[in-house]
Design a protein around this motif. Sequence first.
Motif, PDB file in Angstrom:
ATOM      1  N   SER A  23       0.819  -1.215   0.000  1.00 43.41           N
ATOM      2  CA  SER A  23       0.000   0.000   0.000  1.00 43.41           C
ATOM      3  C   SER A  23       0.850   1.261   0.000  1.00 43.41           C
ATOM      4  O   SER A  23       0.367   2.334  -0.356  1.00 43.41           O
ATOM      5  N   ILE A  24       2.105   1.134   0.419  1.00 45.17           N
ATOM      6  CA  ILE A  24       2.970   2.310   0.579  1.00 45.17           C
ATOM      7  C   ILE A  24       3.989   2.428  -0.548  1.00 45.17           C
ATOM      8  O   ILE A  24       4.130   3.501  -1.160  1.00 45.17           O
ATOM      9  N   ILE A  25       4.724   1.350  -0.824  1.00 50.10           N
ATOM     10  CA  ILE A  25       5.729   1.418  -1.898  1.00 50.10           C
ATOM     11  C   ILE A  25       5.001   1.426  -3.230  1.00 50.10           C
ATOM     12  O   ILE A  25       4.385   0.437  -3.621  1.00 50.10           O
ATOM     13  N   GLY A  26       5.047   2.540  -3.923  1.00 50.77           N
ATOM     14  CA  GLY A  26       4.354   2.661  -5.199  1.00 50.77           C
ATOM     15  C   GLY A  26       5.103   3.554  -6.145  1.00 50.77           C
ATOM     16  O   GLY A  26       6.246   3.304  -6.505  1.00 50.77           O
ATOM     17  N   THR A  27       4.454   4.649  -6.533  1.00 53.28           N
ATOM     18  CA  THR A  27       5.066   5.564  -7.489  1.00 53.28           C
ATOM     19  C   THR A  27       6.137   6.436  -6.843  1.00 53.28           C
ATOM     20  O   THR A  27       7.104   6.823  -7.491  1.00 53.28           O
ATOM     21  N   PHE A  60      10.434   9.146  10.114  1.00 59.30           N
ATOM     22  CA  PHE A  60      10.051   9.344  11.510  1.00 59.30           C
ATOM     23  C   PHE A  60       8.617   9.870  11.608  1.00 59.30           C
ATOM     24  O   PHE A  60       7.811   9.405  12.430  1.00 59.30           O
ATOM     25  N   PHE A  61       8.283  10.843  10.764  1.00 59.49           N
ATOM     26  CA  PHE A  61       6.927  11.386  10.735  1.00 59.49           C
ATOM     27  C   PHE A  61       5.926  10.288  10.389  1.00 59.49           C
ATOM     28  O   PHE A  61       4.858  10.165  11.015  1.00 59.49           O
ATOM     29  N   ALA A  62       6.266   9.459   9.397  1.00 58.79           N
ATOM     30  CA  ALA A  62       5.376   8.370   8.998  1.00 58.79           C
ATOM     31  C   ALA A  62       5.208   7.354  10.120  1.00 58.79           C
ATOM     32  O   ALA A  62       4.106   6.836  10.344  1.00 58.79           O
ATOM     33  N   ILE A  63       6.296   7.077  10.849  1.00 60.99           N
ATOM     34  CA  ILE A  63       6.229   6.081  11.923  1.00 60.99           C
ATOM     35  C   ILE A  63       5.330   6.552  13.061  1.00 60.99           C
ATOM     36  O   ILE A  63       4.503   5.790  13.570  1.00 60.99           O
ATOM     37  N   ALA A  91       5.700  -2.579   8.986  1.00 58.96           N
ATOM     38  CA  ALA A  91       5.755  -2.290   7.554  1.00 58.96           C
ATOM     39  C   ALA A  91       6.480  -0.972   7.287  1.00 58.96           C
ATOM     40  O   ALA A  91       7.317  -0.886   6.372  1.00 58.96           O
ATOM     41  N   ILE A  92       6.207   0.054   8.098  1.00 60.84           N
ATOM     42  CA  ILE A  92       6.855   1.356   7.917  1.00 60.84           C
ATOM     43  C   ILE A  92       8.367   1.251   8.140  1.00 60.84           C
ATOM     44  O   ILE A  92       9.169   1.821   7.388  1.00 60.84           O
ATOM     45  N   ILE A  93       8.787   0.526   9.160  1.00 62.02           N
ATOM     46  CA  ILE A  93      10.211   0.385   9.471  1.00 62.02           C
ATOM     47  C   ILE A  93      10.939  -0.317   8.321  1.00 62.02           C
ATOM     48  O   ILE A  93      12.025   0.107   7.898  1.00 62.02           O
ATOM     49  N   ILE A  94      10.348  -1.394   7.800  1.00 64.90           N
ATOM     50  CA  ILE A  94      10.952  -2.111   6.676  1.00 64.90           C
ATOM     51  C   ILE A  94      11.097  -1.185   5.475  1.00 64.90           C
ATOM     52  O   ILE A  94      12.153  -1.131   4.820  1.00 64.90           O
ATOM     53  N   ILE A  95      10.047  -0.417   5.201  1.00 68.84           N
ATOM     54  CA  ILE A  95      10.063   0.498   4.053  1.00 68.84           C
ATOM     55  C   ILE A  95      11.107   1.598   4.248  1.00 68.84           C
ATOM     56  O   ILE A  95      11.825   1.963   3.307  1.00 68.84           O
ATOM     57  N   ALA A  96      11.186   2.148   5.456  1.00 66.03           N
ATOM     58  CA  ALA A  96      12.160   3.219   5.725  1.00 66.03           C
ATOM     59  C   ALA A  96      13.583   2.740   5.468  1.00 66.03           C
ATOM     60  O   ALA A  96      14.396   3.467   4.877  1.00 66.03           O
TER      61      ALA A  96
END
Length: 460
Positions: free
Chosen positions: A19-23, A49-52, A235-240
């Motif tokens: 849902s997060i990793i996209g364009t 950090f803001f997203a987390i 999920a956010i941590i992995i993406i960051a």
Amino acid sequence: MAKTVKFGFWSIVLLGINSIIGTGIFLTPQEVVLKAGSYTPLVYMIAAFFAIILAVTFASASKYVNTNGAAYAYSKAAFGDNVGFYVGITRFVAASIAWGVMATAVVKTSVNILNGPTDISTSQVTLGFIILMAILLGINLAGTYVLKLFSNISTIGKVLALVVAILAGFVIFMKTGQNHLAEVDTMVAIKMNLTTMTGAIMAAFYAFTGFESLASAASEMENPEKNLPRAIPLAIIIIAIIYIGIIGIGLMINPSAIVVSKEVVVLAAVFDNPLIKNIITYGALVSMFGINIAASFGTPRVFEAIASEGQLPRKFAAKNAKGVPLFAFIITAILAILIPMSFQYDMKGIMVISSVSRFIQFLVVPMAVVSFYHGKSKQAILQNVSKNYLTDVVIPVLAFITSLFLLLKFDWQGQFSLISDTGNSHLNFYAIGSMLTGYIVLPIILKIYNDWYIKQFESH
């Protein structure tokens, strides 16, 4: 009766990543680099950090409310029907337009891969749009199991493409022993101040958005009140980690490619090796298709959640035998097609429209979590919740303050302006009109219609 297949913990994590990793990370790092120069990795860290803290806030909300709708459900439970309705409608409109942005990206990228970097006509994009929506409808109609399978495969594919790029860049760096990060500032004329930094953070933060819609389909998940609070932050941590890795390595080995590239997939320009370039390009396409799958799953369920609560005609909440809210899907898809079409598929213009609704959520949901913690919600919430002062009060307050700060410091005037071919700036009236329609006119019309509909229904 067949047992309904639901998303387990790791499928929720993968859906969150999808849902997060996209364009954002594939197509827009150039914008961040032009604003922040060598500070770009730091900017992505701040955005992460803001997203987390926002992700933790949404995860905390999901402990108290496990019904569909995410921000809509939380706002309604905390502050009542009117606030919930407004947050829900604006969230639905913005999510539909955001889906349109992502669909435009996957169609344009597909045409560019097939035909090369040529001009794309409006008719080509429109036809591709309709074909894509038909494919997504077919995937949804096949049921949760098929949708989950496609979602998991696309998530793994895009993550592998990014990981391959990171490893390839690291190998290049080790072989050459050269770090070109310091050269970035000589390529871009940056004036680092609070406004510039805020703009860069917002541009980087766009690559992290999407987590706020993950709980839109909580009823399709196993134990959402337990799994969501663990899955969303993970999920956010992995993406960051992935984002900072790919941006950092790209700037170290070939920053000029990011700054001056005209390629659709900017990250692919970093590498000269054709195999690596193709892996990243096709990984980007898989990524965009995957995030369209996630949008086609979550966005209609925001509309369905509002209808199932009786704040829109309940017929819009009807599901088929596979559990797909068909009416809601069709309405969402139509909106996702029409708005980008009216903007001639100008991605910058339509991306602006969805930003304000996110900040409506980012201001309301933190306040909702604090109210849940103190037991002051307007409507019933889950009982026997494991409360935590840090995650349910401190972090939501920090998320509210940060959101308000970025909202006030963001260059909204610049976002609502367009630069003509002669270099003159003028207002983007399409964007302004769409904002007024989506966030003022439409909610008022739907509220009036719904009140009339309920009275008519109750009178019979």
